[in-house]
Design a protein around this motif. Structure first.
Motif, PDB file in Angstrom:
ATOM      1  N   THR A   1       0.479   8.697   1.697  1.00 26.71           N
ATOM      2  CA  THR A   1       0.860   8.193   0.383  1.00 26.71           C
ATOM      3  C   THR A   1       2.211   7.500   0.516  1.00 26.71           C
ATOM      4  O   THR A   1       3.237   8.158   0.630  1.00 26.71           O
ATOM      5  N   PRO A   2       2.224   6.185   0.548  1.00 30.42           N
ATOM      6  CA  PRO A   2       3.487   5.460   0.654  1.00 30.42           C
ATOM      7  C   PRO A   2       4.343   5.642  -0.593  1.00 30.42           C
ATOM      8  O   PRO A   2       3.829   5.846  -1.692  1.00 30.42           O
TER       9      PRO A   2
ATOM     10  N   ILE B   1       6.841  -4.444  -1.324  1.00 34.89           N
ATOM     11  CA  ILE B   1       5.920  -4.403  -2.468  1.00 34.89           C
ATOM     12  C   ILE B   1       4.674  -5.238  -2.158  1.00 34.89           C
ATOM     13  O   ILE B   1       3.545  -4.814  -2.417  1.00 34.89           O
ATOM     14  N   SER B   2       4.866  -6.410  -1.568  1.00 32.33           N
ATOM     15  CA  SER B   2       3.740  -7.273  -1.214  1.00 32.33           C
ATOM     16  C   SER B   2       2.829  -6.602  -0.194  1.00 32.33           C
ATOM     17  O   SER B   2       1.593  -6.663  -0.308  1.00 32.33           O
ATOM     18  N   LEU B   3       3.411  -5.957   0.806  1.00 38.87           N
ATOM     19  CA  LEU B   3       2.627  -5.235   1.810  1.00 38.87           C
ATOM     20  C   LEU B   3       1.812  -4.123   1.166  1.00 38.87           C
ATOM     21  O   LEU B   3       0.616  -3.973   1.426  1.00 38.87           O
ATOM     22  N   MET B   4       2.452  -3.330   0.290  1.00 38.38           N
ATOM     23  CA  MET B   4       1.744  -2.240  -0.375  1.00 38.38           C
ATOM     24  C   MET B   4       0.610  -2.773  -1.249  1.00 38.38           C
ATOM     25  O   MET B   4      -0.495  -2.231  -1.247  1.00 38.38           O
TER      26      MET B   4
ATOM     27  N   VAL C   1      -7.103  -3.992  -0.187  1.00 43.76           N
ATOM     28  CA  VAL C   1      -8.167  -3.858   0.818  1.00 43.76           C
ATOM     29  C   VAL C   1      -8.551  -2.390   1.043  1.00 43.76           C
ATOM     30  O   VAL C   1      -9.236  -2.053   1.990  1.00 43.76           O
ATOM     31  N   ARG C   2      -8.074  -1.532   0.150  1.00 44.49           N
ATOM     32  CA  ARG C   2      -8.416  -0.104   0.136  1.00 44.49           C
ATOM     33  C   ARG C   2      -7.993   0.651   1.403  1.00 44.49           C
ATOM     34  O   ARG C   2      -8.613   1.632   1.779  1.00 44.49           O
ATOM     35  N   LYS C   3      -6.923   0.185   2.043  1.00 44.72           N
ATOM     36  CA  LYS C   3      -6.333   0.944   3.148  1.00 44.72           C
ATOM     37  C   LYS C   3      -5.472   2.076   2.597  1.00 44.72           C
ATOM     38  O   LYS C   3      -5.224   3.056   3.266  1.00 44.72           O
ATOM     39  N   ILE C   4      -5.000   1.878   1.364  1.00 46.77           N
ATOM     40  CA  ILE C   4      -4.197   2.884   0.668  1.00 46.77           C
ATOM     41  C   ILE C   4      -4.860   3.133  -0.685  1.00 46.77           C
ATOM     42  O   ILE C   4      -5.146   2.190  -1.427  1.00 46.77           O
ATOM     43  N   ALA C   5      -5.087   4.411  -0.982  1.00 43.90           N
ATOM     44  CA  ALA C   5      -5.737   4.748  -2.253  1.00 43.90           C
ATOM     45  C   ALA C   5      -4.741   5.172  -3.320  1.00 43.90           C
ATOM     46  O   ALA C   5      -5.002   5.034  -4.505  1.00 43.90           O
ATOM     47  N   ASN C   6      -3.589   5.692  -2.891  1.00 47.10           N
ATOM     48  CA  ASN C   6      -2.605   6.239  -3.826  1.00 47.10           C
ATOM     49  C   ASN C   6      -1.203   5.851  -3.392  1.00 47.10           C
ATOM     50  O   ASN C   6      -0.953   5.626  -2.210  1.00 47.10           O
TER      51      ASN C   6
ATOM     52  N   GLN D   1       3.136  -4.701 -10.447  1.00 44.34           N
ATOM     53  CA  GLN D   1       3.348  -5.360  -9.154  1.00 44.34           C
ATOM     54  C   GLN D   1       2.290  -4.955  -8.131  1.00 44.34           C
ATOM     55  O   GLN D   1       1.858  -5.772  -7.322  1.00 44.34           O
ATOM     56  N   LEU D   2       1.883  -3.693  -8.155  1.00 39.38           N
ATOM     57  CA  LEU D   2       0.950  -3.177  -7.155  1.00 39.38           C
ATOM     58  C   LEU D   2      -0.510  -3.251  -7.600  1.00 39.38           C
ATOM     59  O   LEU D   2      -1.408  -3.016  -6.799  1.00 39.38           O
ATOM     60  N   SER D   3      -0.735  -3.563  -8.873  1.00 42.99           N
ATOM     61  CA  SER D   3      -2.097  -3.560  -9.428  1.00 42.99           C
ATOM     62  C   SER D   3      -2.789  -2.231  -9.129  1.00 42.99           C
ATOM     63  O   SER D   3      -3.869  -2.190  -8.544  1.00 42.99           O
TER      64      SER D   3
END
Length: 129
Positions: free
Chosen positions: A8-9, A20-23, A29-34, A59-61
């Motif tokens: 969890t980043p 923020i752009s990376l996150m 692309v669903r590499k991070i869920a939370n 920002q993160l949608s």
């Protein structure tokens, strides 16, 4: 991530645009869920927390139910722990839609601000709590 480890980043309202752009890309692309949004005195504080939350979510949608909120009050000691507890309770009460978040985490520490007083080095020290 590929080994099945849950990550969890943590982002802050003052995180760099690149981070923020990376996150946002990893979420898309669903590499991070939370994610976790951290608040502290060093990251724009706790005033107007709902606006800070809304900006980061936009920002993160990402949705509230994919988001943990971390309220980090820093160093706690005998001189300020009651104030920290009262501020934490007040901040949580003021968070809009608080039941929709994955978690609201309150953190503080009583660890030494730095270890410079522990000399000489390479010696075992017992710290009073």
């Amino acid at each position: 991530l590929s080994a099945g480890v849950g990550v969890t980043p943590v982002v802050q309202s003052n995180s760099s645009a690149g981070y923020i752009s990376l996150m946002r890309s990893l979420i898309a692309v669903r590499k991070i869920a939370n994610i976790c949004i951290r608040f502290s005195n060093e990251s724009n504080g706790f005033i107007d927390i709902n606006t800070q939350i809304a900006v980061v979510l936009e920002q993160l949608s990402i949705a509230r139910n994919q988001t943990s909120l971390l309220l980090d009050y820093g160093l706690a000691g005998a001189h300020n722990y009651k104030n920290i507890a009262a501020l934490a309770a007040s901040t949580i009460k003021d968070i809009a839609h608080r039941s929709e978040y994955r978690n609201i985490i309150v953190a503080s520490s009583s660890f030494l601000e730095n270890l410079s007083s522990l000399t000489p080095a390479n010696k075992l020290y017992r710290l009073k709590r």
